[in-house]
Motif scaffolding. Structure first.
Motif, PDB file in Angstrom:
ATOM      1  N   VAL A  90     -24.000  23.012 -90.617  1.00 54.92           N
ATOM      2  CA  VAL A  90     -23.254  22.643 -91.804  1.00 54.92           C
ATOM      3  C   VAL A  90     -24.227  22.647 -92.979  1.00 54.92           C
ATOM      4  O   VAL A  90     -25.447  22.657 -92.797  1.00 54.92           O
ATOM      5  CB  VAL A  90     -22.565  21.266 -91.682  1.00 54.92           C
ATOM      6  N   ALA A 148     -19.554  15.307 -89.932  1.00 52.32           N
ATOM      7  CA  ALA A 148     -20.244  16.371 -89.197  1.00 52.32           C
ATOM      8  C   ALA A 148     -20.166  16.138 -87.688  1.00 52.32           C
ATOM      9  O   ALA A 148     -19.958  17.090 -86.914  1.00 52.32           O
ATOM     10  CB  ALA A 148     -21.698  16.444 -89.653  1.00 52.32           C
ATOM     11  N   SER A 160     -18.668  23.216 -94.245  1.00 46.30           N
ATOM     12  CA  SER A 160     -18.851  24.117 -93.111  1.00 46.30           C
ATOM     13  C   SER A 160     -19.711  25.295 -93.545  1.00 46.30           C
ATOM     14  O   SER A 160     -19.684  25.710 -94.703  1.00 46.30           O
ATOM     15  CB  SER A 160     -17.490  24.615 -92.601  1.00 46.30           C
ATOM     16  N   TYR A 161     -20.474  25.816 -92.614  1.00 51.10           N
ATOM     17  CA  TYR A 161     -21.372  26.925 -92.916  1.00 51.10           C
ATOM     18  C   TYR A 161     -20.594  28.233 -92.941  1.00 51.10           C
ATOM     19  O   TYR A 161     -19.814  28.525 -92.025  1.00 51.10           O
ATOM     20  CB  TYR A 161     -22.484  26.999 -91.866  1.00 51.10           C
TER      21      TYR A 161
END
Length: 422
Positions: A153, A145, A200-201
């Motif tokens: 995230v 991250a 990942s968002y």
């Protein structure tokens, strides 16, 4: 072996782990003229979910030896083997393959349970999806991250469900806290988390695409939109809203889901697929090769004219009729509908369920069914995920305006249902 006598020459289906909404399957198969035998994939019951009602089965086979289990299923006369709930998917794949009945095979069994393998499988198929890393090391998760340096995230367990342990993290400290919390816990299937998944968002709105398939012929049972509220890093479910089939972006969601089914070789049975419509197009959140956890047959019959449990029974027992009547087609909405998962900000032991408060909600015109999930003596917890929502309310009406009016009333009254001790 028999808990319920088999009747006549009816066909038999073997249901692996009929927990939760899997409890709707025995009645569905009965309506289609079949009996069911239960297969328990673990030596002990998974107590975090609603247990199967074995009175609805001709018997219960505890999986302890593969050859012995195959022999007992053959002796039952089973013509189909299918998963009743998420943890039963890999065993149902294996047993159905070895018995020579309709099967999705075992090549992608791990990918249907392990979210890392799931996403990598659809990435290999060229589909849009999240970036990700799995690890048993908190430092490695945090390092990924930090190096990526694109927040938020998402940190989650590899193989859980119902948003268990899922946290949206906005900095490395939150990533560390979330990863440590996952590794310190068991998932909802009573399995210790040995690794953590960080992804990942995905921006955009999240949708459900529910299907049933037979020999690769799929029917889209319904598409629902998740309305969620972000609270302390948790995306709490609020409402599932049924979306008409001709509205955007339903067609694009269905086309993407078809490719996901192909990528995971899901040719038989139900799926519950969660997809985000991102700024770059649809992207898979996850897929479960099982019934929708918010599926209620009577409710879905009213708002859709069909339900996933009965369609599943038809697909396995009469695939030609399923293909003729449903193959390659999509649902049509009969009545607008939502499922409301009411949250609780309070916690404590339930001293009493207020019957008057329950009655007042149940008498609202658009309330079809209200599920009071905690009994006196149980505990209501502050809602942090779907499992800790203490009320589930199925709502349908002549218009969304009618439903919205009653929904706002329930928001005002929901905290009166439980009388809690501190």
């Amino acid at each position: 072996m028999n808990d319920r006598a088999q009747t006549g020459d009816r066909p038999v289906a073997a249901i692996v782990d009929g927990y939760s909404t899997g409890n709707f399957l025995p009645a569905a198969f009965d309506r289609h003229g079949a009996d069911v035998v239960h297969v328990q994939s673990t030596p002990e019951w998974m107590t975090s979910m609603l247990l199967p009602d074995l009175n609805q089965y001709t018997g219960n086979i505890v999986y302890d030896d593969h050859d012995k289990t195959l022999r007992r299923i053959r002796e039952s006369g089973a013509v189909a083997v299918l998963a009743g709930q998420e943890p039963g998917v890999p065993l149902a794949d294996l047993l159905s393959k070895d018995l020579g009945v309709a099967s999705n095979g075992t090549t992608y069994s791990a990918a249907k349970r392990d979210k890392f393998h799931m996403i990598e499988a659809i990435r290999d198929a060229g589909l849009h999806c999240a970036d990700q890393l799995r690890s048993g090391s908190v430092d490695e998760i945090v390092g990924w991250a930090r190096e990526r340096d694109e927040f938020p995230v998402v940190v989650k367990p590899l193989s859980s469900a119902s948003t268990d342990g899922v946290t949206i993290c906005h900095d490395v400290d939150e990533v560390r806290d979330a990863a440590e919390a996952v590794l310190a816990a068991e998932d909802i299937f009573d399995i210790r988390n040995r690794e953590v998944l960080v992804q990942s968002y995905l921006d955009g709105v999240e949708y459900i695409v529910d299907t049933v398939s037979s020999h690769g012929e799929r029917f889209v049972v319904g598409v629902w939109r998740y309305d969620k509220n972000l609270v302390n890093g948790k995306n709490l479910y609020d409402r599932d809203v049924l979306i008409p089939a001709d509205e955007e972006p339903v067609a694009e969601l269905i086309a993407y889901t078809d490719k996901v089914l192909d990528a995971l070789n899901i040719r038989h049975g139900p799926t519950h697929t969660e997809v985000k419509m991102t700024s770059s197009g649809p992207a898979l959140v996850e897929i479960g090769a099982r019934l929708n956890g918010n599926m209620n047959p009577d409710f879905h019959n009213v708002c859709l004219g069909h339900n996933q449990a009965d369609l599943m029974a038809l697909a396995y027992l009469d695939p030609q009729r399923f293909a003729r009547e449903y193959g390659g087609r999509n649902y049509q909405v009969r009545r607008p509908a939502i499922v409301y998962n009411a949250p609780s900000e309070a916690s404590g032991e339930v001293e009493e369920v207020d019957a008057a408060a329950v009655k007042r909600i149940e008498e609202l015109p658009s309330v079809f069914l209200m599920s009071v999930k905690v009994k006196p003596g149980g505990r209501v917890k502050r809602t942090v995920d779907l499992l800790t929502s203490p009320l589930r309310i199925f709502m349908t009406g002549e218009s969304m305006a009618d439903i919205d009016r009653d929904y706002h009333r329930i928001q005002e009254w929901k905290d009166e249902v439980y009388r809690l001790s501190c």
